[in-house]
Write an enzyme that holds these catalytic residues in place. Structure first.
Site, PDB file in Angstrom:
ATOM      1  N   MET A 188       6.462  47.304  44.507  1.00  0.00           N
ATOM      2  CA  MET A 188       7.670  46.259  44.945  1.00  0.00           C
ATOM      3  C   MET A 188       7.920  46.299  45.827  1.00  0.00           C
ATOM      4  O   MET A 188       7.711  44.842  46.776  1.00  0.00           O
ATOM      5  CB  MET A 188       8.825  46.735  43.899  1.00  0.00           C
ATOM      6  CG  MET A 188      10.162  46.019  44.043  1.00  0.00           C
ATOM      7  SD  MET A 188      11.071  46.087  42.071  1.00  0.00           S
ATOM      8  CE  MET A 188      10.995  48.034  41.851  1.00  0.00           C
TER       9      MET A 188
ATOM     10  N   SER B  52      15.411  39.318  43.035  1.00  0.00           N
ATOM     11  CA  SER B  52      14.066  39.020  43.504  1.00  0.00           C
ATOM     12  C   SER B  52      13.427  40.145  43.957  1.00  0.00           C
ATOM     13  O   SER B  52      14.224  41.570  43.611  1.00  0.00           O
ATOM     14  CB  SER B  52      14.357  38.625  44.800  1.00  0.00           C
ATOM     15  OG  SER B  52      15.364  39.491  45.864  1.00  0.00           O
ATOM     16  N   ASP B  53      12.328  40.657  43.793  1.00  0.00           N
ATOM     17  CA  ASP B  53      11.382  41.504  44.165  1.00  0.00           C
ATOM     18  C   ASP B  53      11.992  41.418  46.053  1.00  0.00           C
ATOM     19  O   ASP B  53      12.708  40.964  46.502  1.00  0.00           O
ATOM     20  CB  ASP B  53       9.903  41.578  44.375  1.00  0.00           C
ATOM     21  CG  ASP B  53       9.424  42.987  44.671  1.00  0.00           C
ATOM     22  OD1 ASP B  53       9.340  43.303  44.668  1.00  0.00           O
ATOM     23  OD2 ASP B  53       7.871  42.643  44.113  1.00  0.00           O
ATOM     24  N   CYS B  54      11.828  42.770  46.424  1.00  0.00           N
ATOM     25  CA  CYS B  54      12.560  43.595  47.523  1.00  0.00           C
ATOM     26  C   CYS B  54      11.453  42.495  48.864  1.00  0.00           C
ATOM     27  O   CYS B  54      10.644  43.060  48.934  1.00  0.00           O
ATOM     28  CB  CYS B  54      12.371  45.067  47.432  1.00  0.00           C
ATOM     29  SG  CYS B  54      13.286  45.354  46.549  1.00  0.00           S
TER      30      CYS B  54
ATOM     31  N   SER C 125      11.920  38.838  48.681  1.00  0.00           N
ATOM     32  CA  SER C 125      11.597  37.805  47.933  1.00  0.00           C
ATOM     33  C   SER C 125      11.540  37.120  49.208  1.00  0.00           C
ATOM     34  O   SER C 125      11.514  35.670  49.344  1.00  0.00           O
ATOM     35  CB  SER C 125      11.414  37.458  47.228  1.00  0.00           C
ATOM     36  OG  SER C 125      10.126  38.800  46.805  1.00  0.00           O
TER      37      SER C 125
END
Length: 771
Positions: free
Chosen positions: A1, A291-293, A295
């Site tokens: 992530m 969101s993914d970190c 993103s």
């Protein structure tokens, strides 16, 4: 992530400096007193939607924007503390995210086997029990101010390519198994109560990630931040999206995370078709999309998807993103509003989704100690029951790949000394894989084996890379003077990890040389134990008669060494099965990771992927796994024909122009449409054991798939005993496939069910109900 631990630390410092309330995790103890406690959003008796609307109506625009990021700012004037949304619990409470802090009364937490290992148990009950144990420990740590309540787990991506460094985090390559894992683990984590259908209060809020077609990290210069996954509608519908749909529709998960990559040219976190239309529209997510970190920053800064950062912020929110892990929305949403790129109403909609989850978690209900689960504390973490569950899970996830001449189990009373060799022979941290926390304690393989017999420990390779000068000869000498030799080989996070995909499938460096030389010298049986997440090509060992047995143990968690020893010496009869196909090295020599196609294309020499579509040779097939005893199957009951009732909306199979008739699932009456399959399992060996019943189906025609796992169940059968397993094959879900347009259809005709050596045919006939 996160891109790396360094990014995580820098990001936390940056965001804490920007947003008041950032920093250490703490319990969100809102509505505990003061004038705000009398406001409607603090009144537990009111409907949650009313409370959420009241709270949002009291916030300024600046306050709202500061709630759009994971390190959410507090609103002191309303008695609301800051909150860190980012916590992790992939296979135990983890301190990878900034929301969890070990220390003091909470020095560690139970570290269960990595997901790929638990998946090998094919035991949905076990998966839910692990989730419940993890949620007990997480809630306890929340009550102590050392964790949040929103955990960005599980990872339910399909393990599409054997080189993927994060495949270890997933339940494997089969979308049906991944779906059942997702639902079971999410239910264990969330334990929704107080309302039907999982829409009530939550113990924790889980998150299914990374949506979608995300399964490449860093391979030969192509990384996840730049990768555009070109995926057909067919593969998206019947492979990549399947576990996510199950997560939302069946598991009632509280969150879904969009991924870094693009899908067909659009960043997933900016795609309204994926987020607003599919997750929230078709699947009816009752929760938030995160969101993914970083993103959003990635699709602006790295993918250059928009011209300005304000456009990126607006595109994400309008697409259906509710929260940004990272500072991007906090930095640019205000300017986006001023430029009229996004509206306050759209921001309010995002906050409605996030705050609703917090309300369901009880974070606006006052003192946590007076709420459900408020009594959980330090005594509920690393309990004997949880540690025993970690040991049992590790045992159930071990797969016996080879057992020539019944070499295993070994008898401790017949062994004076055992050579224990290999770079993972005394592994501790390696056993817990990635996204792990601080375990309650470790039992290494060397320690576990040492509980049964005297050991002679020689690593042979000082690390898994095993390059250059290595003490191989010392290991050979130990094998020559021992009654048996255990080779604990494999991989670790230096070889397969987040941001690190493999180039090949062979054992690294000189590991194969070590194995072969030791096997040649050993005066007793040589046992190869493979500790790794992804598959390795050990054809040499499979074909070497001097290597008596091979075990795959995955990354077995804190109790891994004890579990390995229990299997080696017969205290536990292995019953796990491979959740991924083990390909030969030639597969990766021919197939680039960037090719997302699942189905074979003979014209291009493309062999396809996964047991459902792959047409090439294998080292070990999906579902392979041996036992120390022998089981037989006999069919007790299954119909030979079944009518598929159609609703009359142009649904007749006869109007299909494709070769091989099929009807749309949306045109079938699916409620209760299932094939009952009753199988008698008999243990005809000399040991009690557990057996995994795998039911595969081969559809009519050649256009759909070679076969597909449609049901599975794990049962324990005593020596000489017999157990009847009753399974239901859901026709609309299990026997359907997507066509090239992404439309799910049920092939009409003869479906062949395979259970071990049993073959049973069921013919599906359409029944048009038009009057």
């Amino acid at each position: 992530m996160a891109k790396s631990l360094l990014f995580l630390l820098l990001f936390s410092v940056l965001l804490s400096a920007r947003i008041p309330g950032g920093g250490a995790a703490r319990p969100a103890f809102a509505c505990g007193g003061g004038p705000a406690a009398a406001l409607p959003f603090c009144r537990v008796a009111l409907p949650i939607r009313t409370r959420v609307a009241d709270l949002i109506g009291r916030l300024t625009l600046d306050e709202k924007i500061r709630l759009l990021v994971n390190n959410a700012a507090g609103v002191p004037r309303l008695g609301i503390a800051g909150y860190e949304w980012w916590s992790e619990a992939l296979h135990g409470v983890s301190d990878v995210g900034p929301g969890v802090h070990f220390g003091g009364a909470y020095p560690g937490a139970t570290s269960f086997p990595q997901v790929i290992s638990s998946a090998a148990s094919f035991n949905a009950t076990l998966w839910e029990l692990i989730g419940k144990a993890v949620s007990d420990e997480a809630r306890a740590m929340y009550n102590g101010g050392q964790a949040g309540l929103t955990f960005w787990s599980p990872n339910v991506n399909i393990f599409r390519d054997p080189r993927w460094g994060r495949g270890q985090e997933t339940p494997g390559e089969d979308p049906g198994v991944a779906s059942r894992y997702a639902v079971s683990y999410v239910r264990g984590l969330q334990r929704a109560y107080g309302a039907p259908h999982g829409h009530g209060r939550l113990k924790l809020a889980a998150c299914c990630k990374h949506y979608t077609a995300y399964d490449l990290d860093n391979w030969r210069g192509v990384d996840r931040f730049h990768f555009n996954a070109k995926v057909s509608k067919q593969d998206l519908e019947d492979t990549f999206d399947v576990p996510f749909k199950a997560c939302v529709v069946e598991g009632r998960v509280a969150s879904v995370m969009c991924s870094y990559n693009q899908v067909n040219g659009v960043p997933t976190c900016a795609d309204p078709n994926l987020l607003r239309n599919t997750i929230r529209g078709q699947w009816a997510l009752n929760g938030y999309i995160v969101s993914d970190c970083d993103s959003v920053g990635v699709f602006y800064n790295t993918q250059h998807y928009t011209s300005t950062p304000e456009e990126a912020a607006a595109e994400a929110i309008k697409a259906g993103l509710d929260m940004n892990c990272g500072p991007f929305l906090a930095q640019y949403t205000s300017s986006a509003v001023k430029q009229r790129l996004v509206s306050v109403a759209q921001i309010n909609a995002a906050l409605t989704n996030t705050i609703t989850v917090q309300m369901r978690l009880g974070m606006y209900d006052g003192d946590p100690s007076k709420q459900p689960f408020g009594n959980l504390g330090p005594r509920d973490v690393c309990t004997p029951a949880h540690q025993n569950l970690a040991l049992e899970a590790a045992r159930q996830g071990i797969v016996l790949l080879k057992n020539h001449g019944h070499a295993l189990p070994l008898s401790p009373s017949h062994l004076r000394f055992v050579a224990v060799v290999g770079p993972n022979s005394d592994a501790t941290v390696t056993m817990i894989g990635n996204y792990a926390g601080v375990p309650c304690g470790y039992t290494s393989p060397l320690q576990g084996i040492g509980r049964y017999v005297k050991t002679n420990h020689q690593m042979g390779c000082t690390n898994v890379a095993c390059s250059g000068n290595q003490p191989i000869e010392a290991a050979v000498a130990a094998a020559r003077t021992s009654d048996a030799t255990m080779l604990i080989m494999g991989l670790d996070q230096s070889i397969e990890a987040e941001a690190k995909d493999r180039d090949g499938l062979l054992l690294p460096g000189r590991q194969q040389e070590l194995v072969s030389k030791v096997a040649m010298a050993s005066r007793g049986p040589t046992i190869l134990v493979l500790m790794c997440g992804g598959p390795v090509d050990v054809t040499f060992a499979k074909n070497d008669p001097r290597i008596a047995a091979i075990l795959w143990v995955g990354y077995p968690g804190q109790a891994g060494g004890a579990a390995i020893a229990d299997v080696l010496f017969g205290a536990f009869n292995p019953g796990g099965k491979l959740p991924v196909t083990w390909y030969p090295q030639q597969f990766v020599d021919k197939v680039p990771m960037t090719n997302m196609a699942m189905r074979a294309d003979p014209a291009r020499g493309y062999p396809g992927r996964s047991y459902r579509f792959y047409t090439g040779p294998v080292v070990f097939h999906y579902g392979h796994g041996l036992s120390y005893t022998k089981f037989t199957h006999s069919l007790a009951h299954a119909p030979a024909q079944l009518s598929v009732q159609l609703d009359g909306r142009r649904a007749s199979a006869h109007n299909s122009t494709e070769p091989g008739r099929a009807v749309r699932v949306s045109h079938a009456r699916c409620d209760g449409l299932a094939i009952p399959v009753h199988v008698d399992i008999k243990n005809i060996g000399d040991r009690d054991g557990s057996h995994i019943v795998l039911v595969y189906s081969t559809p009519p025609g050649t256009r759909w798939a070679q076969k597909q796992l449609v049901a599975f169940e794990k049962v324990h059968v005593a020596v000489g005993g017999q157990v009847r397993v009753k399974l239901g094959v859901d026709v609309c879900r299990d026997l359907s496939f997507a066509d090239e347009y992404g439309i799910r259809r049920i092939p009409i005709g003869e479906h062949s069910l395979q259970i071990g050596d049993l073959i049973h045919s069921v013919t599906l006939n359409p029944e048009d109900l038009r009057r």
